[in-house]
Design an enzyme around this catalytic site. Structure first.
Site, PDB file in Angstrom:
ATOM      1  N   SER A  96     -17.055  30.575  46.398  1.00 42.80           N
ATOM      2  CA  SER A  96     -17.250  31.695  45.465  1.00 42.80           C
ATOM      3  C   SER A  96     -18.365  31.458  44.453  1.00 42.80           C
ATOM      4  O   SER A  96     -18.901  32.418  43.884  1.00 42.80           O
ATOM      5  CB  SER A  96     -15.945  31.987  44.709  1.00 42.80           C
ATOM      6  OG  SER A  96     -15.472  30.821  44.056  1.00 42.80           O
TER       7      SER A  96
ATOM      8  N   ASP B  97     -13.612  34.045  34.390  1.00 41.79           N
ATOM      9  CA  ASP B  97     -12.293  34.573  34.742  1.00 41.79           C
ATOM     10  C   ASP B  97     -11.216  33.503  34.919  1.00 41.79           C
ATOM     11  O   ASP B  97     -10.131  33.797  35.395  1.00 41.79           O
ATOM     12  CB  ASP B  97     -12.380  35.431  36.006  1.00 41.79           C
ATOM     13  CG  ASP B  97     -12.844  34.641  37.238  1.00 41.79           C
ATOM     14  OD1 ASP B  97     -12.968  33.402  37.142  1.00 41.79           O
ATOM     15  OD2 ASP B  97     -13.077  35.264  38.290  1.00 41.79           O
TER      16      ASP B  97
ATOM     17  N   HIS C  50     -14.178  30.904  37.691  1.00 44.56           N
ATOM     18  CA  HIS C  50     -15.601  31.149  37.895  1.00 44.56           C
ATOM     19  C   HIS C  50     -16.330  31.255  36.554  1.00 44.56           C
ATOM     20  O   HIS C  50     -15.700  31.428  35.507  1.00 44.56           O
ATOM     21  CB  HIS C  50     -15.778  32.416  38.729  1.00 44.56           C
ATOM     22  CG  HIS C  50     -14.936  32.405  39.961  1.00 44.56           C
ATOM     23  ND1 HIS C  50     -13.744  33.106  40.071  1.00 44.56           N
ATOM     24  CD2 HIS C  50     -15.083  31.743  41.126  1.00 44.56           C
ATOM     25  CE1 HIS C  50     -13.198  32.886  41.247  1.00 44.56           C
ATOM     26  NE2 HIS C  50     -13.984  32.051  41.913  1.00 44.56           N
TER      27      HIS C  50
END
Length: 375
Positions: A36, A338, A341
């Site tokens: 990610s 978040d 991340h």
């Protein structure tokens, strides 16, 4: 200032004056891999990691794109800044099959692992809902190479040369999920270390056998500094920068072995330029110089607060993008976006440290000078 900074600045200036002519770009395309931290849209809310299921919703993407792009951030990632610096378009995700791939493709998948998915299934680690791994990404890449008739540097040298001569291979950090998915299980950290590094090493060698010539490999970041880690680890487990010490040591040890493997590959493939990007020290550098860089919140989450006084404003039941969540007004002051991340500002800071402060080995500029771009 490191001596290569001047070289890189000169290349930026040259790019600025010749960007209208694609032949002047030092690299004509980028192929990116990872999880990610590098994924530019291969997952969405319904297909990404099960703890972060609202990536297709605002406020994801709000800072730069002003709409969700399925990047796990408020804006751009390190790979986006890399593309910008090389005067290339942002990389389209592999799964967007109608996208223009003439400047490269991003194969990174949020939630993916270095170790094949079957390992986690075998060990009943059902938290891992992502079947994708580094092997999946390699299979996707190989499929695209088949379309260009590149099988290997030995059997199809001309075709593979056409693919790789002007291509930058960016291997974003991969392996952090492997450790995270096994927390609390009977699987030992040492096992994950051995298997994940073996997988990454095999992946890198597979690319080199295909003919990859210019490669950047990111190490793991200081995973103990992520909000999720800080919120759930005992407060007694802290290191010199206030993060979860055991997890940061785990990442450090992983990176140490990874760098040894990279050195071995350099000896085996001396014609290739392989650069190690030191994510671990880049993150630490930001923590230590946070005020100078404009960061005021080192550990609190910007997006996802439930407003109920959760540790570091992070609540796994109210993650970023959900209807019950809220977000900060100035993401640029936060490192964590978040909970897992990072903010665009943090990704930009890491990129700057790679390029201008010597946190790649050898220097990032050596990729460009190795192509005799400056004559």
């Amino acid at each position: 200032m490191p001596p290569f900074t001047t070289t890189f600045a000169a290349i930026f200036l040259l790019l600025a004056t010749t960007s209208a002519n694609p032949t002047q770009r030092p690299f004509k395309k980028i192929y990116a891999f990872g999880d990610s931290y590098t994924d530019t849209g291969n997952t969405a809310s319904a297909s990404g990691p099960n703890a972060f299921t609202y990536v297709s919703n605002l406020p994801y993407g709000r800072t730069f794109f002003h709409h969700p792009t399925n990047r796990y951030s408020d804006g751009r990632l390190v790979i986006d800044f890399v593309a910008e610096s090389l005067s290339l378009p942002y990389l389209p995700p592999y799964r967007h099959r109608k996208a223009d791939t003439s400047f490269g493709v991003n194969y990174a998948v949020a939630g993916s692992t270095a170790i094949p998915h079957e390992f986690f299934v075998k060990n009943n680690l059902t938290l891992d809902i992502q079947p994708q791994s580094l092997q999946t990404e390699l299979a996707w890449f190989n499929k695209d190479l088949e379309g260009q008739k590149c099988k290997s540097a030995k059997t199809t040298p001309r075709e593979c040369k056409e693919v790789f001569d002007d291509a930058l291979i960016w291997v974003g950090e991969i392996g952090a999920n492997d450790y995270a998915y096994t927390v609390g299980s009977s699987v030992q950290s040492k096992t994950i270390q051995e298997l994940s590094i073996r997988s990454v090493n095999g992946f890198l060698e597979a690319l080199l056998k295909k003919g990859a010539k210019y490669m950047v490999v990111e190490g793991l970041p200081t995973t103990g500094c992520l909000t999720l880690s800080m919120a759930y680890a005992p407060e007694s487990d802290r290191d010199d920068i206030g993060c979860v010490g055991s997890l940061n040591k785990q990442s450090y040890d992983h990176n140490t072995i990874l760098q040894t493997k990279i050195q071995d590959l350099k000896k085996k493939y001396p014609e290739a330029i392989i650069i190690y990007a030191d994510y671990w020290n880049a993150y630490r550098n930001v923590i230590k110089n946070a005020s100078k860089l404009g960061f005021t919140e080192l550990y609190k989450v910007c997006c996802g607060s439930s407003g109920k006084g959760a540790p570091y404003d992070f609540d796994l039941s109210v993650t970023c993008g959900s209807q019950s969540s809220s977000s900060c007004q100035e993401p640029s002051k936060y490192i964590n976006w978040d909970g897992v991340h990072l903010t665009e500002a943090m990704y930009k800071a890491v990129f700057d440290l790679y390029v201008n402060e010597g946190l790649t080995h050898p220097p990032f500029g050596s990729l460009l000078t190795s192509k005799n771009y400056l004559g």
